[in-house]
Design an enzyme around this catalytic site. Sequence first.
Site, mmCIF file in Angstrom:
data_model
loop_
_atom_site.group_PDB
_atom_site.id
_atom_site.type_symbol
_atom_site.label_atom_id
_atom_site.label_comp_id
_atom_site.label_asym_id
_atom_site.label_seq_id
_atom_site.Cartn_x
_atom_site.Cartn_y
_atom_site.Cartn_z
ATOM 1 N N HIS A 35 -1.523 -9.976 -2.973
ATOM 2 C CA HIS A 35 -2.520 -9.152 -3.655
ATOM 3 C C HIS A 35 -3.415 -9.998 -4.572
ATOM 4 O O HIS A 35 -3.654 -9.636 -5.715
ATOM 5 C CB HIS A 35 -1.821 -8.043 -4.438
ATOM 6 C CG HIS A 35 -2.654 -6.814 -4.655
ATOM 7 N ND1 HIS A 35 -3.916 -6.861 -5.225
ATOM 8 C CD2 HIS A 35 -2.430 -5.521 -4.371
ATOM 9 C CE1 HIS A 35 -4.395 -5.634 -5.290
ATOM 10 N NE2 HIS A 35 -3.517 -4.800 -4.772
ATOM 11 N N GLU A 78 -6.226 -7.582 1.283
ATOM 12 C CA GLU A 78 -4.778 -7.431 1.467
ATOM 13 C C GLU A 78 -4.519 -7.204 2.951
ATOM 14 O O GLU A 78 -4.701 -6.096 3.447
ATOM 15 C CB GLU A 78 -4.280 -6.257 0.625
ATOM 16 C CG GLU A 78 -4.570 -6.396 -0.856
ATOM 17 C CD GLU A 78 -4.704 -5.037 -1.544
ATOM 18 O OE1 GLU A 78 -3.713 -4.293 -1.563
ATOM 19 O OE2 GLU A 78 -5.792 -4.714 -2.040
ATOM 20 N N HIS A 102 2.991 0.114 -3.055
ATOM 21 C CA HIS A 102 3.352 -1.302 -3.217
ATOM 22 C C HIS A 102 4.844 -1.525 -3.494
ATOM 23 O O HIS A 102 5.225 -2.315 -4.360
ATOM 24 C CB HIS A 102 2.508 -1.948 -4.315
ATOM 25 C CG HIS A 102 1.051 -2.096 -3.967
ATOM 26 N ND1 HIS A 102 0.597 -2.216 -2.672
ATOM 27 C CD2 HIS A 102 -0.070 -2.147 -4.748
ATOM 28 C CE1 HIS A 102 -0.732 -2.340 -2.676
ATOM 29 N NE2 HIS A 102 -1.161 -2.290 -3.913
ATOM 30 N N TYR A 113 -6.678 -11.470 -6.283
ATOM 31 C CA TYR A 113 -8.031 -11.017 -6.627
ATOM 32 C C TYR A 113 -8.920 -12.258 -6.600
ATOM 33 O O TYR A 113 -8.758 -13.167 -7.412
ATOM 34 C CB TYR A 113 -8.049 -10.415 -8.036
ATOM 35 C CG TYR A 113 -7.388 -9.064 -8.151
ATOM 36 C CD1 TYR A 113 -6.002 -8.920 -8.040
ATOM 37 C CD2 TYR A 113 -8.144 -7.918 -8.402
ATOM 38 C CE1 TYR A 113 -5.402 -7.673 -8.164
ATOM 39 C CE2 TYR A 113 -7.547 -6.666 -8.534
ATOM 40 C CZ TYR A 113 -6.190 -6.549 -8.407
ATOM 41 O OH TYR A 113 -5.591 -5.319 -8.533
ATOM 42 N N ASP A 146 -11.865 0.622 -1.191
ATOM 43 C CA ASP A 146 -10.406 0.523 -1.326
ATOM 44 C C ASP A 146 -9.858 1.111 -0.027
ATOM 45 O O ASP A 146 -9.191 2.136 -0.029
ATOM 46 C CB ASP A 146 -9.935 1.309 -2.565
ATOM 47 C CG ASP A 146 -8.447 1.083 -2.861
ATOM 48 O OD1 ASP A 146 -7.795 0.324 -2.127
ATOM 49 O OD2 ASP A 146 -7.957 1.694 -3.841
ATOM 50 N N GLN A 181 -6.869 -4.405 3.650
ATOM 51 C CA GLN A 181 -7.363 -3.515 2.607
ATOM 52 C C GLN A 181 -8.445 -4.290 1.853
ATOM 53 O O GLN A 181 -8.160 -5.277 1.169
ATOM 54 C CB GLN A 181 -6.226 -3.127 1.646
ATOM 55 C CG GLN A 181 -6.584 -2.052 0.638
ATOM 56 C CD GLN A 181 -6.428 -0.631 1.192
ATOM 57 O OE1 GLN A 181 -5.956 -0.439 2.321
ATOM 58 N NE2 GLN A 181 -6.825 0.357 0.423
ATOM 59 N N ASN A 233 0.827 -1.212 0.000
ATOM 60 C CA ASN A 233 0.000 0.000 0.000
ATOM 61 C C ASN A 233 0.864 1.267 0.000
ATOM 62 O O ASN A 233 2.008 1.231 -0.427
ATOM 63 C CB ASN A 233 -1.045 -0.014 1.122
ATOM 64 C CG ASN A 233 -2.303 0.750 0.696
ATOM 65 O OD1 ASN A 233 -2.304 1.978 0.651
ATOM 66 N ND2 ASN A 233 -3.343 0.030 0.334
ATOM 67 N N ARG A 234 0.310 2.388 0.470
ATOM 68 C CA ARG A 234 0.900 3.691 0.154
ATOM 69 C C ARG A 234 1.714 4.311 1.284
ATOM 70 O O ARG A 234 1.387 4.142 2.457
ATOM 71 C CB ARG A 234 -0.218 4.666 -0.238
ATOM 72 C CG ARG A 234 -0.909 4.259 -1.520
ATOM 73 C CD ARG A 234 -2.109 5.138 -1.838
ATOM 74 N NE ARG A 234 -2.748 4.706 -3.075
ATOM 75 C CZ ARG A 234 -3.550 3.656 -3.166
ATOM 76 N NH1 ARG A 234 -3.835 2.919 -2.101
ATOM 77 N NH2 ARG A 234 -4.072 3.314 -4.334
#
Length: 349
Positions: free
Chosen positions: A176, A313, A106, A178, A248, A285, A80-81
């Site tokens: 990550h 996540e 990431h 999906y 998100d 997340q 993440n950020r």
Amino acid sequence: MNESIRCPFGTTPSGEQVEQLTLSNGILTCRLLTFGATLRSLVVPDKDGRPVDVILGYDTLEEYRTQDGYLGAVVGRFANRIAGGRFTLNGREYTLAVNNGPNHLHGGLVGFSYQVWAVEELTADRAVLSLVSPDGQEGYPGTLRVRVTYRLEGSALSIRYEAETDRDTPCNLTNHSYFNLAGQGSGPVLDQEIALHASQYTPADGTSIPLGVLEPVSGTPMDLTRPTPIGAHLDEPFPQLELGHGYDHNFVIDGPIGQLRPAAWARCAATGIVMETETTLPGVQFYTANFLEPGRKGKGDAVYGPRHAFCLETQFFPDSPNQPGFPSCILRAGGRYDHTTCYRFSIAE
Ligand code: GLA
């Protein structure tokens, strides 16, 4: 089993060989790539015993190399950020690549998702992959030695993340994947149900950086504490959902950090598949694949688009290197990072 447990999956432009590893225990089968320590498929029996691949992915290495959705990959050094790609640690400021609007995302330009991992151990139901991230890679301090263990245990897939460093560094590792419990390539997941064991979340600004507060979910569309169709509130005029183009957000998992405890529950009525997620990490997340490119070709004949999957996540909270009020993501020199996330499958009653 007629498929080789270890087979080539292409070569990177710099000449590194990538392999696919297949694990199977008679209940679950999964395919991993040494590129990004990626989970490429996860095949689960549905209510009629038919195999369903519940993970989105690609057919070729080229697609994994050029994607920006991190499909199935292990993400690091920091998932993440990080705001502005900057943080201060032990009195020194570090500068990282800015690769997502004004922020670092990431792990940077060539994060762990885009590197070729070594195979340390491989048995029918277990694979250990390792990576050494040198001091200064992507701007992070310290040589970080990482091990990720994928293991099939009955009807569960567990992922254990271990790391050691020789200098203090942020460390936040996730997978990550999906998920689409109706099967990858089957379209939107809006009618699949989700529940999060989270009574709080971290609201974020327009660039998905947390504001620094934990807010109760109750009375808002972020309240997913009871099973709720993913699409039920997704398009409500709630500012946080509008800013994120859907879910998100980092949810604060109830219960003690460091203990394997329930984080999420998901169910698909059509296949009957239930997936329970447990983790030792503080947050998750929940992401409704808002930025999956419409019409992008996936595995086999699959065509993907926004909301064709959901991600869970598990993580330290986004931007935690800059947020003194959040659980610390700093791995100390000589210390040990050891976290586990487990995805357990069953069939709805
Ligand atoms: C995470 C982020 C999203 C997006 C995806 C990758 O889930 O929170 O905003 O960047 O990764 O596409």
